[in-house]
Design an enzyme around this catalytic site. Structure first.
Site, PDB file in Angstrom:
ATOM      1  CE  LYS A  57      -4.080  -0.601   1.886  1.00 37.13           C
ATOM      2  NZ  LYS A  57      -4.948  -0.825   3.390  1.00 37.13           N
TER       3      LYS A  57
ATOM      4  CE  LYS B 230      -5.535   2.770   4.917  1.00 40.85           C
ATOM      5  NZ  LYS B 230      -6.058   3.540   3.936  1.00 40.85           N
TER       6      LYS B 230
ATOM      7  N   GLY C 196      -9.839  -4.986   5.628  1.00 36.41           N
ATOM      8  CA  GLY C 196     -10.185  -3.984   6.434  1.00 36.41           C
ATOM      9  C   GLY C 196      -9.554  -4.054   7.705  1.00 36.41           C
TER      10      GLY C 196
ATOM     11  CD  GLU D  74      -4.340   6.566   3.343  1.00 34.94           C
ATOM     12  OE1 GLU D  74      -3.817   6.164   2.353  1.00 34.94           O
ATOM     13  OE2 GLU D  74      -5.423   6.452   3.924  1.00 34.94           O
TER      14      GLU D  74
ATOM     15  CE  LYS E 140     -14.466  -2.526  -0.913  1.00 35.50           C
ATOM     16  NZ  LYS E 140     -13.498  -3.027  -1.950  1.00 35.50           N
TER      17      LYS E 140
ATOM     18  CD  GLU F 260     -10.519  -0.748  -2.548  1.00 30.88           C
ATOM     19  OE1 GLU F 260     -11.155  -1.696  -2.386  1.00 30.88           O
ATOM     20  OE2 GLU F 260      -9.720  -0.619  -1.436  1.00 30.88           O
TER      21      GLU F 260
ATOM     22  CG  ASN G  97      -8.217  -4.595  -3.476  1.00 33.09           C
ATOM     23  OD1 ASN G  97      -7.307  -4.541  -2.690  1.00 33.09           O
ATOM     24  ND2 ASN G  97      -9.104  -3.978  -3.380  1.00 33.09           N
TER      25      ASN G  97
ATOM     26  NE  ARG H 280      -7.838  -8.829  -3.520  1.00 31.07           N
ATOM     27  CZ  ARG H 280      -9.192  -8.243  -3.300  1.00 31.07           C
ATOM     28  NH1 ARG H 280     -10.106  -8.604  -3.690  1.00 31.07           N
ATOM     29  NH2 ARG H 280      -9.166  -7.671  -2.141  1.00 31.07           N
TER      30      ARG H 280
HETATM   31  P1  ADP Z   1     -13.014  -6.650  -2.018  1.00 32.64           P
HETATM   32  O1  ADP Z   1     -12.710  -5.314  -2.154  1.00 32.64           O
HETATM   33  O2  ADP Z   1     -12.776  -7.745  -3.140  1.00 32.64           O
HETATM   34  O3  ADP Z   1     -14.125  -7.024  -1.180  1.00 32.64           O
HETATM   35  P2  ADP Z   1     -11.743  -7.306   0.403  1.00 32.64           P
HETATM   36  O4  ADP Z   1     -10.557  -6.521   0.945  1.00 32.64           O
HETATM   37  O5  ADP Z   1     -12.664  -7.532   0.990  1.00 32.64           O
HETATM   38  O6  ADP Z   1     -11.770  -7.346  -1.217  1.00 32.64           O
HETATM   39  O7  ADP Z   1     -10.821  -8.815   0.182  1.00 32.64           O
HETATM   40  C1  ADP Z   1     -11.584  -9.939  -0.253  1.00 32.64           C
HETATM   41  C2  ADP Z   1     -10.951 -11.266   0.241  1.00 32.64           C
HETATM   42  O8  ADP Z   1      -9.643 -11.344   0.391  1.00 32.64           O
HETATM   43  C3  ADP Z   1     -11.818 -11.152   1.939  1.00 32.64           C
HETATM   44  O9  ADP Z   1     -11.897 -12.698   1.845  1.00 32.64           O
HETATM   45  C4  ADP Z   1     -10.636 -10.733   2.819  1.00 32.64           C
HETATM   46  O10 ADP Z   1     -10.690 -11.594   3.913  1.00 32.64           O
HETATM   47  C5  ADP Z   1      -9.676 -11.150   1.983  1.00 32.64           C
HETATM   48  N1  ADP Z   1      -8.212 -10.386   1.985  1.00 32.64           N
HETATM   49  C6  ADP Z   1      -8.023  -9.287   1.368  1.00 32.64           C
HETATM   50  N2  ADP Z   1      -6.881  -9.015   1.768  1.00 32.64           N
HETATM   51  C7  ADP Z   1      -6.389  -9.828   2.815  1.00 32.64           C
HETATM   52  C8  ADP Z   1      -5.043  -9.873   2.931  1.00 32.64           C
HETATM   53  N3  ADP Z   1      -4.007  -8.860   3.156  1.00 32.64           N
HETATM   54  N4  ADP Z   1      -4.928 -11.014   4.233  1.00 32.64           N
HETATM   55  C9  ADP Z   1      -5.640 -11.893   4.258  1.00 32.64           C
HETATM   56  N5  ADP Z   1      -7.031 -11.786   3.670  1.00 32.64           N
HETATM   57  C10 ADP Z   1      -7.217 -10.919   2.807  1.00 32.64           C
HETATM   58  P1  ADP Z   2      -8.075  -2.641   3.017  1.00 30.37           P
HETATM   59  O1  ADP Z   2      -6.647  -3.028   2.233  1.00 30.37           O
HETATM   60  O2  ADP Z   2      -8.267  -3.157   4.210  1.00 30.37           O
HETATM   61  O3  ADP Z   2      -9.275  -2.742   1.868  1.00 30.37           O
HETATM   62  P2  ADP Z   2      -8.192   0.359   2.373  1.00 30.37           P
HETATM   63  O4  ADP Z   2      -7.157   1.028   2.439  1.00 30.37           O
HETATM   64  O5  ADP Z   2      -8.870  -0.063   1.082  1.00 30.37           O
HETATM   65  O6  ADP Z   2      -7.858  -1.081   3.358  1.00 30.37           O
HETATM   66  O7  ADP Z   2      -9.335   0.956   3.351  1.00 30.37           O
HETATM   67  C1  ADP Z   2     -10.469   0.261   3.720  1.00 30.37           C
HETATM   68  C2  ADP Z   2     -11.455   1.252   4.044  1.00 30.37           C
HETATM   69  O8  ADP Z   2     -11.025   2.070   5.404  1.00 30.37           O
HETATM   70  C3  ADP Z   2     -12.043   2.144   3.102  1.00 30.37           C
HETATM   71  O9  ADP Z   2     -12.967   1.610   2.381  1.00 30.37           O
HETATM   72  C4  ADP Z   2     -12.468   3.259   4.075  1.00 30.37           C
HETATM   73  O10 ADP Z   2     -14.062   3.056   4.480  1.00 30.37           O
HETATM   74  C5  ADP Z   2     -11.558   3.440   5.239  1.00 30.37           C
HETATM   75  N1  ADP Z   2     -10.342   4.138   5.049  1.00 30.37           N
HETATM   76  C6  ADP Z   2      -9.255   3.990   4.516  1.00 30.37           C
HETATM   77  N2  ADP Z   2      -8.507   4.872   4.746  1.00 30.37           N
HETATM   78  C7  ADP Z   2      -9.426   5.843   5.200  1.00 30.37           C
HETATM   79  C8  ADP Z   2      -8.949   7.389   5.164  1.00 30.37           C
HETATM   80  N3  ADP Z   2      -7.779   7.957   5.169  1.00 30.37           N
HETATM   81  N4  ADP Z   2      -9.855   8.333   5.637  1.00 30.37           N
HETATM   82  C9  ADP Z   2     -11.170   7.710   5.949  1.00 30.37           C
HETATM   83  N5  ADP Z   2     -11.548   6.271   5.816  1.00 30.37           N
HETATM   84  C10 ADP Z   2     -10.431   5.457   5.218  1.00 30.37           C
HETATM   85 MG    MG Z   3      -9.374  -1.695   0.182  1.00 30.33          MG
END
Ligand code: ADP
Ligand code: ADP
Ligand code: MG
Length: 455
Positions: free
Chosen positions: A117, A159, A166, A201, A237, A275, A291, A293
């Protein structure tokens, strides 16, 4: 290179989805599965199945050695990682290719850059894509961390560079909280992701989560418009739509163009998602991560564009150029997806594995159910709780919401609790109808509506 036999190194609904795409392409399928998954739907549907180890994912779905051995033994020439598990593991992508097989996804080096990231933030800035104000790289020493937190302004998000799903995100409201959270966050990230690296962030308040689907062939990239996934619980989500109901066309064009620019800047190959957080008052958007994938919510994009994203990613991996040109990607109507999880909304969404004793799957116009469910199937406790995704399409958003409410009424899963009651309420909620939400809207709504989820 022509792909003849594809090994699926994943499970659940996405394994079923990949088998469908492969079959339409005339590719035979090998379903890799753990010992507890021998009865899963994808195993029944695939041409062949192979046991890759014990139930715990670390010993099966994350076991690179066993997966490569299964591919060699069955004569597979390609591997699809799905999402989660090894999908964003660069070493896995490299190992698949080193074994002479095709990895259905980006090159290992692209995963290394865009799957980290922090590195992705740097790449985005270099490509002229706005990022959330924060650290320019990993933060290593406490003095540097304090300095950046002050400069960015509280509240700040801490982060994990390797975070996902999440997890690995914390909010600090002031310096005292920040100093207390930093060491904790690092230790946790190290334990959860094998990498203690952190970055900072600014918290974007009342932001919407809007993401852009891209497809690249290593030289050229196109976008397939955006999805809005602002309804989240614990940063995961819950309800996803395409297109976003609130994005002005001029902003949509800028946002999608930025995603294409970034994908092309890193010579991206395959399907990917960029994203962003979007502020609907200032109309500003900020890149947060990529992402590398296929994503869980890809079907809503398929419904509005007519493009089969999984088929497209298999074609690209086989060496073909993109089969669609940007000018041919058009969107029509509105699509919504809800995640049906084996979780009990009345018990704080506690995971609830079990056996499905009865099942009724919704159908009718504009209705799609991507699922691992069949009557009598077992839902083991070892993995993600996603059972299926209910997806609807209609010409208008209002029509799609009505169709979602109707389809949810038709869906019956007996034997275990699911998140259906939550979605039935959301599909009838006025704020949802008006698209009046942001990423932190759902959690307080859940508290206020807890009594309605108990029935
Ligand atoms: P999407 O944006 O496709 O919903 P998610 O971030 O929710 O992606 O991840 C999709 C799936 O991958 C979920 O089952 C989540 O638990 C898993 N996942 C994503 N990133 C990781 C990670 N770094 N380590 C373990 N599981 C992950
Ligand atoms: P992941 O790899 O777990 O999906 P993300 O960086 O995509 O992590 O962040 C997951 C969620 O957390 C975002 O969809 C948003 O709801 C929240 N989020 C992430 N970064 C921020 C930020 N800088 N400010 C507010 N919300 C955030
Ligand atoms: Mg994300």
């Amino acid at each position: 290179m022509i792909i003849r036999k594809l090994l699926i190194a994943n499970r659940g609904e996405i394994a079923v989805r990949i088998i469908r795409a492969a079959r339409e392409l005339g590719i035979s399928t090998v379903q890799a599965h753990s010992a507890v998954d021998a009865g899963m739907l994808a195993v029944k549907m695939a041409d062949e199945a192979v046991n890759i180890g014990p139930p715990h994912a670390a010993k099966s779905y994350l076991n690179i050695g066993n997966i490569l051995k299964a591919a060699a033994e069955t004569g597979a020439d390609a591997v699809h990682p799905g999402y989660g598990f090894l999908a964003e593991n660069a070493a896995f992508a490299d190992a698949v290719e080193a074994a002479g097989l095709i990895f259905i996804g980006p090159r290992g080096d692209s995963i290394r850059v865009m799957g980290d990231k922090v590195a992705a933030r740097v790449a985005a800035e270099a490509a002229g894509v706005p990022v959330v104000p924060g650290s320019n790289g990993r933060i290593d020493d406490p003095e540097h961390a304090r300095h950046i937190a002050m400069a960015v302004g509280f509240p700040v998000m801490i982060k994990a560079a390797a975070g996902g799903g999440g997890r690995g995100i914390r909010i600090a409201h002031d310096m005292a909280e920040f100093e207390a959270l930093m060491p904790q966050a690092s230790t946790e990230a190290k334990a959860a992701f094998g990498d203690g690296g952190l970055y900072i962030e600014k918290v974007i308040e009342r932001a919407r989560h809007i993401e852009v689907q891209v497809l690249g062939d290593g030289r050229r990239a196109i976008h397939c418009f955006e999805r809005e996934c602002s309804l989240q619980r614990r940063r995961q989500k819950v309800w996803e739509e395409a297109p976003s109901a609130v994005l002005p066309q001029a902003v949509r064009e800028k946002l999608c163009a930025s995603a294409v620019a970034l994908a092309e800047a890193v010579s991206y190959r395959g399907a990917g998602t960029l994203e962003y957080l979007y502020d609907d008052e200032t109309h500003r958007f900020y890149f947060i991560e990529m992402n590398t994938r296929i994503q869980v919510e890809h079907p809503v994009t398929e419904m509005i564009t007519g493009i089969d994203l999984v088929r497209e990613m298999i074609r690209i991996a086989g060496g073909g150029p993109l089969s669609v040109r940007q000018e041919d990607v058009r969107m029509r109507g509105h699509a919504i997806e809800v995640r049906i999880n084996a979780e009990d909304p009345a018990r704080n969404f506690q995971p609830a594995p079990g056996t499905v004793t009865a099942l009724r799957i919704p159908g009718g116009p504009g209705t799609r159910f991507d699922t691992m469910l069949y009557q009598g199937c077992e839902v083991p406790p070892f993995y993600d709780s996603l059972l299926g995704k209910l997806i609807v399409w209609d010409e208008t958003r209002q029509g799609a919401i009505a169709r979602m409410a109707r389809a949810l009424d038709e869906l019956e899963v007996e034997g275990l609790p699911t998140t259906k009651p939550l979605h039935r309420l959301l599909a009838r909620d006025d704020s949802v109808a008006g698209a009046q939400f942001h990423t932190r809207w759902l959690e307080p709504w859940l508290e206020a509506n807890a009594h309605r989820l108990n029935s």
